[in-house]
Design a protein around this motif. Sequence first.
Motif, PDB file in Angstrom:
ATOM      1  N   ILE A   8       2.846  -0.234  -0.372  1.00 27.71           N
ATOM      2  CA  ILE A   8       2.748  -0.609  -1.882  1.00 27.71           C
ATOM      3  C   ILE A   8       2.966   0.640  -2.761  1.00 27.71           C
ATOM      4  O   ILE A   8       2.595   1.560  -2.713  1.00 27.71           O
ATOM      5  N   VAL A   9       4.397   0.512  -3.603  1.00 28.34           N
ATOM      6  CA  VAL A   9       4.676   1.427  -4.413  1.00 28.34           C
ATOM      7  C   VAL A   9       4.165   0.954  -5.848  1.00 28.34           C
ATOM      8  O   VAL A   9       5.326   0.391  -6.392  1.00 28.34           O
ATOM      9  N   ALA A  16      -2.255  -2.315  -7.581  1.00 29.74           N
ATOM     10  CA  ALA A  16      -2.316  -1.901  -6.144  1.00 29.74           C
ATOM     11  C   ALA A  16      -3.387  -2.022  -5.068  1.00 29.74           C
ATOM     12  O   ALA A  16      -3.477  -2.538  -3.992  1.00 29.74           O
ATOM     13  N   THR A  17      -4.512  -1.715  -5.695  1.00 30.45           N
ATOM     14  CA  THR A  17      -5.825  -1.875  -4.766  1.00 30.45           C
ATOM     15  C   THR A  17      -6.275  -3.317  -4.496  1.00 30.45           C
ATOM     16  O   THR A  17      -6.637  -3.536  -3.540  1.00 30.45           O
ATOM     17  N   VAL A  32      -0.330   3.133   0.104  1.00 34.43           N
ATOM     18  CA  VAL A  32      -0.285   3.043  -1.205  1.00 34.43           C
ATOM     19  C   VAL A  32       0.292   4.279  -1.880  1.00 34.43           C
ATOM     20  O   VAL A  32       0.130   5.549  -1.210  1.00 34.43           O
ATOM     21  N   CYS A  33       1.342   4.159  -2.660  1.00 35.19           N
ATOM     22  CA  CYS A  33       2.201   5.429  -3.261  1.00 35.19           C
ATOM     23  C   CYS A  33       2.213   4.902  -4.716  1.00 35.19           C
ATOM     24  O   CYS A  33       2.542   3.823  -5.062  1.00 35.19           O
ATOM     25  N   ARG A  56       9.179  -0.488 -12.313  1.00 36.09           N
ATOM     26  CA  ARG A  56       8.871   0.633 -13.474  1.00 36.09           C
ATOM     27  C   ARG A  56       7.726   1.652 -12.956  1.00 36.09           C
ATOM     28  O   ARG A  56       6.670   1.386 -13.071  1.00 36.09           O
ATOM     29  N   LEU A  57       8.438   2.652 -12.482  1.00 37.60           N
ATOM     30  CA  LEU A  57       7.564   3.812 -12.166  1.00 37.60           C
ATOM     31  C   LEU A  57       7.791   5.086 -12.768  1.00 37.60           C
ATOM     32  O   LEU A  57       8.749   5.236 -13.530  1.00 37.60           O
TER      33      LEU A  57
END
Length: 234
Positions: A8-9, A16-17, A32-33, A56-57
């Motif tokens: 998961i990015v 994410a959690t 997870v990242c 969107r990161l």
Amino acid sequence: MKQASVLIVDDNAEFATLLKRHLEREHYHVHVCGDGAEAETAILGLGCDAVILDARLPHKDGFAICQAVRSRYDGVIMMLTGMDEDTDRILGLELGADEYLTKPVAPPVVVAHLRAHLRRAQSGDKAAASRLQPLHFGSLHIDPSARRATLDGVAMPLTSAEFDALWHLAANAGRPVSRDMLFELQRGIRHDGIDRSIDMLIVRLRKRLGGAELAAQRIKTVRGKGYLFNPDAW
């Protein structure tokens, strides 16, 4: 059976959690990242079966990441975004994403879509494929058991979805294959008449097959019927 792994990015730690918990309940091994700057290394280094990639990161967006890794990563890429824009959806699919979902989206929905992709990518009915004979069309050779295609003696860097599309088209050489059929073969579900992922998949596949004019002759668009693999264009 091998436990599938998922990366998961997403920089939204809460989402994410929550998604991680849902995936782990389904017995996926989850990483997870949360930073775009680290995502490319994580995708290529971990080699997970699938990536759930937020568009969107911070530091590097999901579109750039997808474009950077797609030629070297053949697992499933599902993109998520908070923008319900057709241009974003088309861009994500053109860059090689297998799926594009708009947030807010419930984790069980993400898991269901992921499961369908992994079922197709991992099973690909390997037992059946091992009984199939390779196909040869001039300079193109397709080996279903090795899931490998070569063109002019050079291995084609195909994703799992691209290989499946090429195989199904080539196995029906000279006959049009409908978008609905390709969608159902890819996803395991019926086409809703709206999703354009098959069209984007064919665009990507044609790019692997030579110049635009030549590739369009190798996989032809048959209006109202779908796509046709031309056995005489190799």
